[in-house]
Design a protein around this motif. Structure first.
Motif: not given
Length: 86
Positions: A38-61
């Motif tokens: 499980m410690g290996t489950l990360r994005s690949d080095d140099g991975a490119h994301f078209d768009h990143e959204i950081g909304w989970m802290r503001q979104t209710a479960a």
């Protein structure tokens, strides 16, 4: 709703503490091996994301039920009585 059917969030120490000792979690050496994996489950080095959204802290479960994603409510909401869902 995010609209995704599946996703992967890299586990962190909080996730590991939550999982350890649970009925369906591995035990002993199998737990140790699972932690290493499980410690290996990360994005690949140099991975490119078209768009990143950081909304989970503001979104209710939310809680979902039934086979359709549109059947949901906020965790603080009220799940309808199945008898009323005809």
């Amino acid at each position: 709703m995010g609209g995704a059917r599946a996703g992967l969030v890299a586990p962190d120490e909080k996730a590991f503490r939550f999982l350890k000792g649970r009925p369906m979690s591995p035990k002993g050496e199998t737990w140790d091996a699972a932690m290493r994996y499980m410690g290996t489950l990360r994005s690949d080095d140099g991975a490119h994301f078209d768009h990143e959204i950081g909304w989970m802290r503001q979104t209710a479960a939310i809680v979902t039920w039934a086979p359709r994603p549109k059947t949901w409510c906020r965790l603080t909401g009220v799940v309808p009585d199945p008898a009323d869902c005809r």
